[in-house]
Motif scaffolding. Structure first.
Motif, short mmCIF file in Angstrom:
data_model
loop_
_atom_site.label_atom_id
_atom_site.label_comp_id
_atom_site.label_asym_id
_atom_site.label_seq_id
_atom_site.Cartn_x
_atom_site.Cartn_y
_atom_site.Cartn_z
N MET A 12 -2.74 167.95 23.35
CA MET A 12 -2.35 167.61 24.71
C MET A 12 -1.15 166.65 24.75
SD MET A 12 -4.28 169.45 26.49
CE MET A 12 -3.91 168.83 28.14
N ILE A 13 -0.77 166.12 23.61
CA ILE A 13 0.39 165.22 23.55
C ILE A 13 1.42 165.79 22.58
CG2 ILE A 13 -0.91 163.14 24.13
CD1 ILE A 13 -1.06 162.50 21.14
N ILE A 14 2.65 165.32 22.70
CA ILE A 14 3.69 165.71 21.75
C ILE A 14 3.39 165.03 20.40
CG2 ILE A 14 6.15 165.52 21.19
CD1 ILE A 14 6.67 165.41 24.24
N ILE A 15 3.47 165.81 19.31
CA ILE A 15 3.23 165.26 17.97
C ILE A 15 4.58 165.10 17.27
CG2 ILE A 15 2.07 165.56 15.75
CD1 ILE A 15 0.07 167.38 17.17
N LYS A 16 4.91 163.86 16.94
CA LYS A 16 6.15 163.59 16.22
C LYS A 16 5.81 163.39 14.75
CE LYS A 16 8.36 159.71 16.97
NZ LYS A 16 9.20 158.67 17.59
N ILE A 17 6.35 164.27 13.89
CA ILE A 17 6.08 164.21 12.45
C ILE A 17 7.30 163.60 11.76
CG2 ILE A 17 5.57 165.56 10.37
CD1 ILE A 17 4.53 167.77 12.32
N GLN A 18 7.07 162.53 11.01
CA GLN A 18 8.15 161.90 10.25
C GLN A 18 7.69 161.67 8.82
OE1 GLN A 18 8.39 158.52 12.99
NE2 GLN A 18 10.53 159.04 13.39
N VAL A 19 8.60 161.88 7.88
CA VAL A 19 8.33 161.59 6.47
C VAL A 19 9.27 160.49 6.04
CG1 VAL A 19 8.14 162.50 4.14
CG2 VAL A 19 7.62 163.98 6.09
N GLU A 20 8.69 159.37 5.62
CA GLU A 20 9.47 158.18 5.29
C GLU A 20 9.46 157.94 3.78
OE1 GLU A 20 9.49 153.61 6.96
OE2 GLU A 20 7.60 154.42 6.24
N GLY A 21 10.60 157.50 3.28
CA GLY A 21 10.71 157.17 1.86
C GLY A 21 12.06 156.55 1.57
N MET A 22 12.11 155.75 0.51
CA MET A 22 13.36 155.08 0.11
C MET A 22 13.94 154.24 1.24
SD MET A 22 15.09 158.07 -2.30
CE MET A 22 15.15 159.30 -1.01
N GLY A 23 13.07 153.69 2.10
CA GLY A 23 13.50 152.79 3.15
C GLY A 23 14.05 153.44 4.39
N ARG A 24 13.84 154.75 4.55
CA ARG A 24 14.38 155.44 5.73
C ARG A 24 13.52 156.66 6.06
NH1 ARG A 24 17.61 159.86 3.97
NH2 ARG A 24 17.93 159.87 1.70
N ILE A 25 13.76 157.21 7.26
CA ILE A 25 13.11 158.47 7.64
C ILE A 25 13.92 159.61 7.04
CG2 ILE A 25 12.41 159.97 9.53
CD1 ILE A 25 10.78 157.42 9.35
N ILE A 26 13.28 160.41 6.17
CA ILE A 26 14.00 161.48 5.47
C ILE A 26 13.93 162.79 6.25
CG2 ILE A 26 14.17 162.77 3.30
CD1 ILE A 26 12.85 160.42 1.90
N ALA A 27 12.76 163.07 6.81
CA ALA A 27 12.58 164.34 7.53
C ALA A 27 11.81 164.09 8.82
CB ALA A 27 11.84 165.35 6.65
N SER A 28 12.10 164.89 9.84
CA SER A 28 11.43 164.72 11.14
C SER A 28 11.25 166.07 11.82
CB SER A 28 12.26 163.80 12.03
OG SER A 28 11.62 163.59 13.26
N ARG A 29 10.08 166.27 12.39
CA ARG A 29 9.78 167.48 13.15
C ARG A 29 8.96 167.06 14.37
NH1 ARG A 29 12.56 168.55 9.48
NH2 ARG A 29 12.46 170.29 8.00
N SER A 30 8.81 167.96 15.33
CA SER A 30 7.95 167.66 16.49
C SER A 30 7.24 168.93 16.93
CB SER A 30 8.77 167.09 17.64
OG SER A 30 9.69 168.05 18.13
N ILE A 31 6.05 168.73 17.48
CA ILE A 31 5.25 169.83 18.01
C ILE A 31 5.04 169.57 19.49
CG2 ILE A 31 3.04 171.04 17.85
CD1 ILE A 31 2.81 170.08 14.97
N SER A 32 5.45 170.50 20.32
CA SER A 32 5.36 170.31 21.77
C SER A 32 3.90 170.28 22.23
CB SER A 32 6.11 171.42 22.50
OG SER A 32 5.56 172.68 22.17
N ALA A 33 3.68 169.61 23.37
CA ALA A 33 2.32 169.47 23.90
C ALA A 33 1.88 170.75 24.60
CB ALA A 33 2.28 168.31 24.87
#
Length: 595
Positions: free
Chosen positions: A523-544
């Motif tokens: 029911m909510i937007i899902i924000k997917i982030q993969v963090e490493g080496m001090g920064r966000i390396i990859a990001s995706r989102s799934i609509s609600a």
């Protein structure tokens, strides 16, 4: 039974070379199991063993044949269960080294043979599956001769399926395997080695023993020598193949003792059982198993934590190679960090927890242990799981375990395997031609790379013809980083993993893509982030998920619909601010398997 008429032996082999099938024929020939009761893989008592067609637990059985008492311990063949094999071999005087005539000598053949030789056991080489049309009898015989340095005529040929040659094998075991020897004959003293045990809810711990000296009777007061824990033998008996009570167990025999003990930790494999603590020298037991893979296990509901703890304790009484200790995660709650001997061992244990104890589990991504050394203080710590691994390794030296691997393959597949070795950071340290068209590689590689589906990839590129075995080597320096998964900016510890720095970006992108594929819309937007080496390396989102709140309206002013949509928009915004992402149990499993 006179010691001269007792033979204790095991069957050892590479996985799928037919140990359990041959054991079935021996049970039939000796009349231990009636033909009407016979079923395939009779000694594989566990549901998972029969389902997967592999032996997981060793299983002892007593057979009587032509005036001889023959104690067989059937052993697993997969490398993950080599600790089971090592314990079984300590309780016998000889082994049947089984080789599949269609495959010849394989990598695990070297490993189990080395174990038997180290213990000084008599080795009887046997070729199995000679009835199959694609059997390479003479080629396989030549490979065994090269491996053992024996004469070709010493190698028996049998068929576990038809029973051909099985009687000749029994006769050879009687002829070549030495009878057990009691070091202290004629005394009332007792020494027996605990090589396995199981747990019964009604009878407590049941220990499997090899009696070396003396006699064990029902009602005897006995002592675990290391723990100095006393107990009464409530029942003694042998495996025929089910437990059969006896009046006593004599020197040289293999059997069981019902202890009545219901607390974990008072008995362990490798323990010596005696009648008086200072009577005779303690037997040299087993080296403690060394976990290779670590994973954290959490109950899906924290209400099941006590059940999970009890289940692991019960399972540990049947599987001495399983280790665990309690830990806490802010996201997942209370759970256990568990040590396993490999990926198959992890899979079997978690599956048994689900089936036998009705538990729903969250299993974190498997990892290995790293040694983290502070460059300034030179103080070192062991990171068994990703959340214990430092995010910043600038002032740290990281060391990781390496493995010595043996691969046997037909020469036609050498090219694809070489490519795999490069991709998995492996170094070739030696090669050996085995037969006309097969080569054995001795390689060294990081353990983390071996766990990265290396075994499956080797099988894939070689069309299943290559085989692999390994042993843990020394630790070497590692250039690795920690990747964390954030769902709506909340770290999900179960998805964290340690990866090589050179592959960090690619791994992060793959993790993000898989989570986007596996996570269901909510029911909510899902924000997917993969963090490493001090920064966000990859990001995706799934609509609600969306619902048309104006669907039931008809006619009237458009402002009615606008008001409802505005109300829905405010509700969605409020839900997004306090809502949490629900990660189904299946997603953890899929991420673990795809990792």
């Amino acid at each position: 039974m006179d010691l001269k008429h007792i033979r204790n032996f095991s069957i050892i082999a590479h996985i799928d070379h037919g140990k359990s099938t041959l054991a079935d024929r021996l049970l039939e020939i000796t009349g231990t199991v009636a033909k009407r009761q016979m079923k395939e893989q009779y000694l594989d008592m566990m549901e998972l063993e029969r389902e997967r067609g592999i032996t997981i637990k060793m299983q002892p059985v007593r057979m009587n044949w032509q005036g001889y008492e023959m104690n067989l311990i059937d052993t697993p063949g997969h490398i993950d269960f080599s600790y089971e094999v090592s314990r079984a071999l300590k309780a016998v005087e000889g082994v049947v080294l089984l080789v599949d005539a269609t495959q010849g000598v394989q990598a695990q053949t070297f490993t189990v043979l080395a174990m038997a030789r180290e213990l000084g056991l008599t080795i009887i080489p046997v070729l199995n599956k000679i009835d199959l049309p694609n059997a390479r009898v003479e080629e396989s015989r030549a490979e065994i001769v090269k491996l053992l340095g024996c004469d070709s005529g010493e190698i028996l040929a049998v068929s576990g399926k038809t029973g051909e040659g099985a009687e000749a094998l029994l006769a050879e075991i009687i002829k070549k395997v030495p009878s057990p020897v009691s070091e202290y004959p004629g005394t009332d003293s007792l020494r027996s080695l605990v090589f396995d045990f199981e747990y019964s809810a009604h009878r407590g711990i049941i220990v499997y023993v090899r009696v070396l000296d003396g006699v064990i009777k029902k009602g005897d007061q006995l002592i675990f020598s290391a723990a100095r824990e006393k107990f009464i033998a409530q029942e003694v008996g042998t495996f025929c193949p089910l437990k059969e009570p006896k009046d006593k167990l004599l020197a040289g025999e293999i059997g069981y003792i019902v202890t009545g003990i219901k607390e974990r930790g008072q008995a362990r494999v490798g323990e010596t059982i005696t009648k008086t603590i200072h009577s005779l020298p303690v037997i040299a037991g087993y080296m403690l198993p060394r976990p290779v893979v670590w994973a954290s296990v959490y109950p899906e509901s924290q209400d099941d934590f006590a059940l999970l703890k009890q289940s692991l304790e019960r399972l540990n009484l049947q599987d001495a190679a399983l280790s665990f200790e309690e830990e806490y995660s802010g996201a997942l709650g209370r759970g256990f960090r568990c040590g396993f001997l490999g990926m198959l061992h992890l899979e079997i244990v978690t599956e048994r927890l689900r089936r036998e104890f009705n538990l729903e589990l969250i299993v974190t991504t498997p990892t290995i242990s790293y040694e983290v050394i502070d460059k300034k203080t030179e103080k070192s710590e062991i990171a068994y799981s990703p959340h214990l691994f430092p995010k910043d390794t600038k002032d740290k030296t990281i060391k990781e375990p390496w493995v010595k691997v043996k691969i046997m393959t037909p020469q036609i597949y050498m090219g694809p395997i070489m490519t795999l070795l490069y991709d998995h950071e492996a170094t070739i340290v030696g090669t050996q031609n085995f037969g006309d068209d097969r080569t054995a590689f001795d390689i060294e590689m990081p353990l983390r790379e071996l766990m990265r589906n290396f075994f499956d990839e080797v099988k894939s590129v070689s069309s299943g013809f290559a085989s692999l075995s390994y042993e843990i080597g020394e630790k070497k320096g590692a250039d690795v980083v920690r990747l964390d998964v954030l769902l709506n900016e909340e770290i999900m510890a179960a998805f964290s993993r340690i990866v090589p720095r050179r592959r960090a970006e690619r791994e992060a992108e793959e993790m993000a893509d898989k989570l986007k594929e596996f996570l269901p819309r909510q029911m909510i937007i899902i924000k997917i982030q993969v963090e490493g080496m001090g920064r966000i390396i990859a990001s995706r989102s799934i609509s609600a998920l969306k619902k048309d709140v104006t669907g039931y309206l008809y006619g009237g002013d458009i402002t009615r619909k606008m008001k409802l949509r505005e109300k829905q928009k405010k509700g969605k915004k409020k839900m997004q601010s306090w809502g949490k992402v629900n990660v189904p149990h299946e997603v953890f499993l899929k991420m673990m398997k795809s990792g």
